[in-house]
Motif scaffolding. Structure first.
Motif, PDB file in Angstrom:
ATOM      1  N   VAL A  37       8.460   5.532 -12.381  1.00  0.00           N
ATOM      2  CA  VAL A  37       7.744   6.511 -11.701  1.00  0.00           C
ATOM      3  C   VAL A  37       7.026   7.625 -12.765  1.00  0.00           C
ATOM      4  N   ASN A  38       5.678   7.604 -12.374  1.00  0.00           N
ATOM      5  CA  ASN A  38       4.842   8.240 -13.195  1.00  0.00           C
ATOM      6  C   ASN A  38       4.938   9.710 -12.998  1.00  0.00           C
ATOM      7  N   PRO A  39       5.358  10.528 -13.881  1.00  0.00           N
ATOM      8  CA  PRO A  39       5.530  12.084 -13.462  1.00  0.00           C
ATOM      9  C   PRO A  39       4.490  12.886 -12.977  1.00  0.00           C
ATOM     10  N   VAL A  40       2.930  12.434 -13.390  1.00  0.00           N
ATOM     11  CA  VAL A  40       2.078  12.815 -12.699  1.00  0.00           C
ATOM     12  C   VAL A  40       1.862  12.343 -11.363  1.00  0.00           C
ATOM     13  N   GLY A  41       2.180  13.130 -10.263  1.00  0.00           N
ATOM     14  CA  GLY A  41       1.839  12.961  -8.998  1.00  0.00           C
ATOM     15  C   GLY A  41       3.262  12.638  -8.559  1.00  0.00           C
ATOM     16  N   ALA A  42       4.208  12.223  -9.383  1.00  0.00           N
ATOM     17  CA  ALA A  42       5.616  11.683  -8.950  1.00  0.00           C
ATOM     18  C   ALA A  42       5.239  10.343  -8.205  1.00  0.00           C
ATOM     19  N   GLU A  43       4.360   9.598  -8.838  1.00  0.00           N
ATOM     20  CA  GLU A  43       3.848   8.314  -8.369  1.00  0.00           C
ATOM     21  C   GLU A  43       4.661   7.226  -8.601  1.00  0.00           C
ATOM     22  N   LEU A  44       5.041   6.180  -7.661  1.00  0.00           N
ATOM     23  CA  LEU A  44       5.937   4.970  -8.115  1.00  0.00           C
ATOM     24  C   LEU A  44       4.909   4.177  -8.835  1.00  0.00           C
ATOM     25  N   SER A  45       5.163   3.624  -9.925  1.00  0.00           N
ATOM     26  CA  SER A  45       3.955   2.720 -10.579  1.00  0.00           C
ATOM     27  C   SER A  45       4.784   1.472 -10.896  1.00  0.00           C
ATOM     28  N   SER A  46       5.812   1.247 -10.433  1.00  0.00           N
ATOM     29  CA  SER A  46       6.389  -0.212 -10.862  1.00  0.00           C
ATOM     30  C   SER A  46       7.759  -0.559 -10.018  1.00  0.00           C
ATOM     31  N   ILE A  47       7.669  -1.562  -9.418  1.00  0.00           N
ATOM     32  CA  ILE A  47       8.911  -2.268  -8.473  1.00  0.00           C
ATOM     33  C   ILE A  47       9.335  -3.712  -9.169  1.00  0.00           C
ATOM     34  N   LYS A  48       9.888  -3.894 -10.072  1.00  0.00           N
ATOM     35  CA  LYS A  48      10.109  -5.167 -10.481  1.00  0.00           C
ATOM     36  C   LYS A  48      11.257  -5.958 -10.237  1.00  0.00           C
ATOM     37  N   ASN A  49      11.215  -6.886  -9.769  1.00  0.00           N
ATOM     38  CA  ASN A  49      12.291  -7.922  -9.386  1.00  0.00           C
ATOM     39  C   ASN A  49      12.953  -8.519 -10.474  1.00  0.00           C
ATOM     40  N   LEU A  50      14.260  -8.215 -10.975  1.00  0.00           N
ATOM     41  CA  LEU A  50      14.527  -8.484 -12.344  1.00  0.00           C
ATOM     42  C   LEU A  50      15.161 -10.018 -12.295  1.00  0.00           C
ATOM     43  N   GLU A  51      15.266 -10.363 -10.901  1.00  0.00           N
ATOM     44  CA  GLU A  51      16.074 -11.920 -10.702  1.00  0.00           C
ATOM     45  C   GLU A  51      14.742 -12.910 -10.838  1.00  0.00           C
ATOM     46  N   THR A  52      13.660 -12.345 -10.260  1.00  0.00           N
ATOM     47  CA  THR A  52      12.336 -13.165 -10.229  1.00  0.00           C
ATOM     48  C   THR A  52      11.380 -12.972 -11.326  1.00  0.00           C
ATOM     49  N   GLY A  53      11.421 -11.781 -11.735  1.00  0.00           N
ATOM     50  CA  GLY A  53      10.233 -11.239 -12.867  1.00  0.00           C
ATOM     51  C   GLY A  53       8.903 -10.953 -12.031  1.00  0.00           C
ATOM     52  N   VAL A  54       8.938 -10.795 -10.624  1.00  0.00           N
ATOM     53  CA  VAL A  54       7.735 -10.282 -10.086  1.00  0.00           C
ATOM     54  C   VAL A  54       7.820  -8.924  -9.705  1.00  0.00           C
ATOM     55  N   GLU A  55       6.392  -8.470 -10.455  1.00  0.00           N
ATOM     56  CA  GLU A  55       6.002  -7.016  -9.932  1.00  0.00           C
ATOM     57  C   GLU A  55       5.708  -6.911  -8.698  1.00  0.00           C
ATOM     58  N   HIS A  56       6.164  -6.139  -8.035  1.00  0.00           N
ATOM     59  CA  HIS A  56       5.686  -5.977  -6.434  1.00  0.00           C
ATOM     60  C   HIS A  56       4.571  -4.803  -6.091  1.00  0.00           C
ATOM     61  N   LEU A  57       4.714  -4.006  -7.294  1.00  0.00           N
ATOM     62  CA  LEU A  57       3.705  -2.727  -7.021  1.00  0.00           C
ATOM     63  C   LEU A  57       2.203  -3.065  -7.442  1.00  0.00           C
ATOM     64  N   TRP A  58       1.055  -2.610  -6.797  1.00  0.00           N
ATOM     65  CA  TRP A  58      -0.117  -3.076  -7.239  1.00  0.00           C
ATOM     66  C   TRP A  58      -0.184  -1.947  -8.693  1.00  0.00           C
ATOM     67  N   GLN A  59      -0.869  -2.537  -9.846  1.00  0.00           N
ATOM     68  CA  GLN A  59      -0.851  -2.119 -11.063  1.00  0.00           C
ATOM     69  C   GLN A  59      -1.831  -1.246 -11.250  1.00  0.00           C
ATOM     70  N   GLY A  60      -2.730  -0.962 -10.341  1.00  0.00           N
ATOM     71  CA  GLY A  60      -3.665   0.232 -10.368  1.00  0.00           C
ATOM     72  C   GLY A  60      -4.927  -0.084 -11.105  1.00  0.00           C
ATOM     73  N   ASP A  61      -5.536  -1.309 -11.145  1.00  0.00           N
ATOM     74  CA  ASP A  61      -6.981  -1.965 -11.588  1.00  0.00           C
ATOM     75  C   ASP A  61      -7.691  -0.594 -11.170  1.00  0.00           C
ATOM     76  N   PRO A  62      -8.286   0.115 -12.292  1.00  0.00           N
ATOM     77  CA  PRO A  62      -9.457   1.112 -11.934  1.00  0.00           C
ATOM     78  C   PRO A  62     -10.609   0.534 -11.616  1.00  0.00           C
ATOM     79  N   GLU A  63     -11.020  -0.560 -11.599  1.00  0.00           N
ATOM     80  CA  GLU A  63     -12.116  -1.201 -11.282  1.00  0.00           C
ATOM     81  C   GLU A  63     -12.225  -1.553  -9.762  1.00  0.00           C
ATOM     82  N   ILE A  64     -11.098  -1.494  -8.889  1.00  0.00           N
ATOM     83  CA  ILE A  64     -10.887  -1.863  -7.771  1.00  0.00           C
ATOM     84  C   ILE A  64     -10.111  -0.466  -6.986  1.00  0.00           C
ATOM     85  N   TRP A  65      -8.972  -0.181  -7.420  1.00  0.00           N
ATOM     86  CA  TRP A  65      -8.218   0.921  -6.849  1.00  0.00           C
ATOM     87  C   TRP A  65      -7.251   1.683  -7.790  1.00  0.00           C
TER      88      TRP A  65
END
Length: 290
Positions: free
Chosen positions: A13-41
């Protein structure tokens, strides 16, 4: 960045805005949360308070005085949010009213948001405290963006959203100013699946008022359920992505943006909650990772 994890998931969680910034599945290694590419959003999971969407002309009226408020309120991007407590399985952040906040929101309040990790679920809990001697008015919502696809062998069109029941759903259309119009478009007709496609959000978000379903799952036609979001405490739902972007936002909302015909009075704005002095309001949603 604040992080907690268990044997299944790690979240940040990013303290700025208390914004969730990562949800990583440790069993599969998959990052489920969008990583915020500034070129897109650039955002990932902004917290919406005390309004959702845009206000007409970016302002509202309370007891005869006009106040300006940015889209989705002032919690997102807010650097004054503080970490209240941290344990092995929970992070709690808070934002208290200030002289600065009173310039755009004339109420004494405390906004508290918690992230509780339990097995493969994250419960996002909200508490609003009325510290004032008058009723406060607010809306509240989440805006998490989930990666789709999550495999290099898949494309966006392999994914769909599935509700827990068949629904007749019409989405309210936004006008050019982002205000909700009286026009609607049919999305589901006794169905439970919305298929993701690159032009699904060409007219901005899908907006469902008073949606009967309280659970929606992100699924792949190849690998089944990826995750689900339960939102029993929220009456409205938004679904959105930048057209063509590889994610989808599942947004539990209590309120909505201003309607075209608004008189801009905060007390009569559609979707506003009222909280009496000394009272606490709570609303939670849950993200379940498969």
């Amino acid at each position: 960045m604040q992080q907690i994890k268990n044997e299944f998931l790690s979240i940040s969680v990013n303290p700025v805005g208390a914004e969730l910034s990562s949800i990583k599945n440790l069993e599969t290694g998959v990052e489920h949360l969008w990583q915020g590419d500034p070129e897109i959003w650039a955002s990932q999971a902004p917290n919406l308070f005390p309004v959702i969407g845009v206000l007409k002309n970016g302002e509202y009226i309370f007891e005869g005085k006009t106040y300006k408020m940015p889209k989705h309120g002032f919690v997102r991007y807010n650097e004054n949010i503080e970490l209240k407590s941290k344990t092995e399985d929970e992070l709690i952040f808070e934002l208290n009213y200030s002289e600065e906040s009173s310039k755009q929101y004339p109420f004494k309040f405390r906004f508290e948001i918690g992230f509780i990790l339990k097995d493969k679920s994250i419960e996002v809990s909200h508490r609003i405290y009325n510290l004032d001697d008058k009723t406060i008015y607010f809306s509240l919502g989440g805006h998490p963006a989930f990666n789709a696809p999550i495999s290099v062998n898949e494309v966006y069109e392999d994914y769909y959203l599935e509700f827990d029941q068949k629904l007749d759903l019409r989405s309210y259309l936004l006008n050019e100013e982002g205000l909700i119009s009286e026009k609607t478009v049919g999305i589901l007709d006794n169905e439970n699946k919305i298929r993701l496609k690159k032009d699904l959000f060409e007219n901005d978000a899908l907006i469902f008022k008073n949606i009967p379903s309280k659970k929606v799952s992100l699924k792949s036609k190849n690998s089944g359920t990826v995750l689900s979001v339960e939102y029993k405490d929220f009456k409205n739902l938004g679904i959105w992505a930048k057209p063509g972007a590889p994610y989808v936002c599942i947004e539990p909302w209590l309120g909505i943006a201003d309607v075209e015909g608004t008189d801009q009075n905060l007390k009569t704005k559609e979707g506003m909650e009222q909280l009496e002095p000394g009272k606490i309001f709570q609303a939670n949603y849950i993200i379940n990772v498969e």
